[in-house]
Every structure is written in structure tokens, then in C-alpha cells.
Design an enzyme around this catalytic site. Structure first.
Site, PDB file in Angstrom:
ATOM      1  N   HIS A  21       0.839  -1.204   0.000  1.00 54.31           N
ATOM      2  CA  HIS A  21       0.000   0.000   0.000  1.00 54.31           C
ATOM      3  C   HIS A  21       0.874   1.254   0.000  1.00 54.31           C
ATOM      4  O   HIS A  21       0.659   2.179  -0.792  1.00 54.31           O
ATOM      5  CB  HIS A  21      -0.913  -0.013   1.227  1.00 54.31           C
ATOM      6  CG  HIS A  21      -1.723   1.233   1.402  1.00 54.31           C
ATOM      7  ND1 HIS A  21      -3.054   1.310   1.048  1.00 54.31           N
ATOM      8  CD2 HIS A  21      -1.399   2.458   1.906  1.00 54.31           C
ATOM      9  CE1 HIS A  21      -3.506   2.520   1.307  1.00 54.31           C
ATOM     10  NE2 HIS A  21      -2.523   3.243   1.842  1.00 54.31           N
ATOM     11  N   GLU A  22       1.872   1.269   0.874  1.00 55.27           N
ATOM     12  CA  GLU A  22       2.744   2.445   0.960  1.00 55.27           C
ATOM     13  C   GLU A  22       3.624   2.588  -0.273  1.00 55.27           C
ATOM     14  O   GLU A  22       3.956   3.706  -0.682  1.00 55.27           O
ATOM     15  CB  GLU A  22       3.592   2.377   2.232  1.00 55.27           C
ATOM     16  CG  GLU A  22       2.783   2.393   3.529  1.00 55.27           C
ATOM     17  CD  GLU A  22       1.800   3.552   3.610  1.00 55.27           C
ATOM     18  OE1 GLU A  22       2.116   4.637   3.086  1.00 55.27           O
ATOM     19  OE2 GLU A  22       0.722   3.373   4.186  1.00 55.27           O
ATOM     20  N   HIS A  25       1.959   4.595  -2.789  1.00 49.78           N
ATOM     21  CA  HIS A  25       2.131   6.044  -2.611  1.00 49.78           C
ATOM     22  C   HIS A  25       3.543   6.480  -2.994  1.00 49.78           C
ATOM     23  O   HIS A  25       3.747   7.529  -3.608  1.00 49.78           O
ATOM     24  CB  HIS A  25       1.888   6.436  -1.146  1.00 49.78           C
ATOM     25  CG  HIS A  25       0.478   6.274  -0.682  1.00 49.78           C
ATOM     26  ND1 HIS A  25      -0.601   6.819  -1.347  1.00 49.78           N
ATOM     27  CD2 HIS A  25      -0.042   5.655   0.425  1.00 49.78           C
ATOM     28  CE1 HIS A  25      -1.710   6.530  -0.685  1.00 49.78           C
ATOM     29  NE2 HIS A  25      -1.399   5.825   0.390  1.00 49.78           N
TER      30      HIS A  25
END
Length: 442
Positions: A21-22, A25
Site C-alpha cells: 500500500h505504501e 504512494h
């Protein structure tokens, strides 16, 4: 040992999901030139870290999320050269957030700040994390749908009950009948296991769920059943018995009254069951199936506030937990341990499929939850960027000067309130998952 293995598998899976998920980003942030000083999985004290280039990568002690730290998240206050005294608590909070954000900007970073990015770039960065979770879930469920299939209750009868136990709210008994128990309508009509039910009252059947709905709607009324037995088509008539049956929600969970008892309604009961069968799905069916999974997950997420009432009652009043209700990381771990250690969930391959499906569902939940348009969630930042685009476009059409970046700090009071609520909900869920966890088997 098997219980601990199940917990460990989920812990690793959750950690990997957070890490990816990170990365969702991180990659676009670096692509667009934003300086990212930190990439962390978890919160709290740092257990391990290493620095590569300008970014510190690490793992923290509390595995309840993660973050990347980008410089210049908030724009300078209007009239940045003038220092104005703060007169309110919320104003002070906004000023402190701005000052903290601007303090990280080093010489040469002036054009590497988040707030100067275009609207599409901001949206790409903030949606990258949730979309990564969606991609993981799509990969998991595509494999499950196409390689293993989905369980469908076919219209082929797997069992026909001999009689009906009226004292058990319509639950039938195939082997232990008493003189007080009436014959099951399916038995009375001469239905047999192995019969293929073609139609009921002229309505063609694709699954036993279709048949069940027609049966429930015709309590006490004769229905015409077309069946195929040994290659021969026959037509019989049966009258579903009117009994009190549980009412289910859209997720298949029995609804309950305030006292915890199951809600029932007078509905038709036949006393027969379809045959569960795993049917492999073509790739063309995956988008629709995945869309249904997302819609179901969104329904659960959107109902979290009202479901938390049931969680509180389960935690402090001992009521049964809702199988489709929210759980914490602790609850997910306990479910995984139960699946891994209980022979009732099948052999090793069956358990592996359940655990993989659990991780897929978790990633869907992370996607839907993070897209909620409230700060500090990713969806809140996306909403702020979209509002900036709308505002700039409207100013341009009106012939006004560019208003500049939207001041997201104005939403910080709401962000703090939402964050506080999430902390309280997480604590309640973890407590409930310890004292009264969800159990897949009674």
C-alpha cells in the site's frame, strides 16, 4: 502449532499488504519529484531501518498501518511573509501543522513539495495506496475464481428430508422422525436426492437459491415443479409448508432482534436442499464477480458505525458476534488460527484457499476504507485535490486569478476528530476480539 502458523501467515500477509500500500504512494511520489524522507511499515518505536538515497525505510513496532512522509504537504499560510498571532485553538493547530510541514523543506526542495503538484499528480499519489490493495485483491480473487471456482448451490437435490420438526422453527429431520412430525412437502411430493429441478411455476432455475426464493414466497400454496430424473422429465406438485424461518440480510447473515434472538417470518418450507458445487469461472466473469465483492465490502464498511453498537454489546454484554461485522487485526489473526487448526475446514489445500481468500477480502476492505473522503484517510486527500481542481477551473472560467493550492489545514480539526474516532473504534474492536471473538464454528 497449526493455530500459530495460521496467525503467522496472516500477520505476514497483512504486513505485506501494508508495505505494498505504501509503495503505491511512494512510487508516484518519487516519480513526480517529491522528496520522501521516510517510508515506514507500522507505527511507534522503530524496530529496524536503513537509508537508501534520501529515504529512510523501516519497520515499526505496532503493525496497524504505515506511512510515507512527503515534504510540503501543506501550503504556506496566506500572506506568508506576515506573522499573524493565532487567536483560536484550531488556528493554532493549523499554524503548527504548516510550520512543521515547511520546516522540512531544505534548500533546493522548493519545487519538490507536495502542495505544488498538479491535481492529477496529487490524485495519483494519494490513490496509489488504495489502488495497490485493489490490485492485490483482484489478483487473489481472479486466481480463486478461475482456478478453483465459486461454490454454487445447483438445482440438483443433495438431500430430501423425511419430516419437519416444527418445534425447531422449520428445521427438518431426515432420520429421526416422530409421529408428531409431519412429512416434509418434498418427501410428500416424491422428490428424491439426485433429481435435477428444471423449473418452479414455469420459472427456469440457475441455482438452488432461485428455487429457495420461489419456495419461500409460496407458503401454503401448491407449486408446479418440473424435474429431470434419469434423463426423463417429470412434473410434480408440492405445497411448501408455512413455518417461521429466519430472515437474512443481503450478506446471508440472519437478522436479530434487540434481545439477540433471530428474526423470523412466515415463509414456505419444502424440506430439500441443492447440491453445492465448485464451478470454475471464465476470465470474462471476473470483473462482475469482483464488482460484487467490492459492493459487498462497501456495504459492510458503510455500516460500520451501526455495527459497532453490536460489537459493544458483544464485548460488554456477551451477545454473539456478527460474522459479517468488522474485526481488528487481532480478530483476523484469531480467525486464521481457527481455520488453520480445525479439521472441520477441510484438508491443507482447503485451509490454504480460505486463508488466501481472507487476505483478498482484507485488501478489498483496505481499498474501500481508505477511499472514504475524510481526512486523514487517503480519500480525504483525494477529495481535497479534486476540490482544488474544481476551484481553479471555476476561477479560470470566471476570469479570476488562480486561487492557488487548497488549504487542507482547514480540515485538520475534522481530521483529528476522525482519527480519534478510529482509535476508539480500533480499541473497542481489539477488546471485543479478545474477550468475545468471531467464531466461524459454534
Amino acid at each position: 502449532m497449526l493455530y500459530l502458523l495460521g496467525v503467522l501467515i496472516v500477520v505476514i500477509g497483512v504486513g505485506a499488504s501494508i508495505a505494498l500500500h505504501e509503495i503505491g504512494h511512494l512510487v508516484p511520489a518519487k516519480k513526480f519529484g517529491v522528496r520522501v524522507p521516510q517510508y515506514m511499515v507500522g507505527f511507534g518505536p522503530t524496530l529496524w531501518s536503513t537509508t537508501r538515497g534520501e529515504t529512510e525505510y523501516g519497520i515499526k513496532a505496532i503493525p496497524l498501518g504505515g506511512y510515507i512522509r512527503m515534504i510540503g504537504m501543506f501550503p504556506p499560510r496566506p500572506g506568508a511573509g506576515l506573522r499573524v498571532s493565532s487567536t483560536g485553538r484550531f488556528t493554532q493547530l493549523r499554524d503548527e501543522a504548516r510550520d512543521q510541514s515547511l520546516s522540512e523543506i531544505q534548500p533546493g526542495d522548493e519545487e519538490r513539495v507536495f502542495y505544488k503538484l498538479s491535481v492529477p499528480q496529487k490524485v495519483a499519489i494519494m490513490s496509489g495506496g488504495p489502488l495497490m490493495n485493489l490490485l492485490i485483491a483482484a489478483a487473489v480473487f481472479t486466481g480463486l475464481f478461475t482456478l478453483h471456482g465459486i461454490v454454487v448451490n445447483t438445482p440438483t437435490l443433495s438431500s430430501v428430508s423425511a419430516c419437519v420438526d416444527l418445534a425447531a422453527a422449520g428445521r427438518s429431520s431426515a432420520t429421526e422422525c416422530t409421529p408428531a412430525m409431519p412429512k416434509a412437502p418434498a418427501n410428500e411430493a416424491g422428490l428424491l436426492p439426485g433429481d435435477d429441478i428444471v423449473s418452479i411455476n414455469g420459472v427456469a432455475l440457475d441455482s438452488w437459491d432461485d428455487a429457495r426464493a420461489l419456495i419461500r414466497d409460496n407458503a401454503g400454496k401448491p407449486i408446479t415443479i418440473v424435474l429431470r430424473r434419469g434423463g426423463v422429465t417429470e412434473t410434480v406438485t408440492a405445497t411448501p409448508m408455512a413455518v417461521q424461518l429466519p430472515i437474512y440480510d443481503e450478506f446471508g447473515t440472519p437478522l436479530k432482534n434487540d434481545d439477540g434472538s433471530v428474526k423470523t417470518e412466515l415463509a414456505g418450507f419444502l424440506g430439500a436442499a441443492g447440491t453445492p458445487k465448485s464451478v470454475k469461472q471464465p476470465l470474462t466473469a471476473v470483473p462482475g464477480l469482483l464488482g460484487s465483492q467490492i459492493a459487498q465490502t462497501a456495504g459492510v464498511v458503510l455500516h460500520i458505525p451501526q455495527k459497532m453498537v453490536g460489537v459493544a454489546k458483544a464485548a460488554f454484554g456477551g451477545q454473539e458476534r456478527d460474522l459479517n461485522g468488522p474485526v481488528s487485526v487481532v480478530g483476523v489473526g484469531r480467525v486464521a488460527g481457527e481455520v488453520a487448526s480445525d479439521e472441520a475446514f477441510g484438508d491443507t489445500s482447503d485451509k490454504a484457499l480460505i486463508l488466501v481468500s481472507l487476505l483478498g477480502s482484507l485488501n478489498l476492505a483496505l481499498f474501500v476504507f481508505n477511499m472514504i473522503p475524510l481526512l486523514p484517510l487517503d480519500g480525504g486527500h483525494i477529495a481535497g485535490a479534486l476540490w482544488e481542481g474544481i476551484k481553479r477551473r471555476s476561477f479560470k472560467v470566471a476570469g479570476k486569478p488562480d486561487p492557488g493550492p487548497v488549504d487542507v489545514t482547514k480540515a485538520l480539526p475534522l481530521a483529528y476528530a476522525v482519527a480519534s474516532l478510529l482509535i476508539v473504534m480500533s480499541a473497542l474492536l481489539m477488546y471485543a476480539d479478545i474477550v468475545n471473538p468471531i467464531r466461524l464454528r459454534g
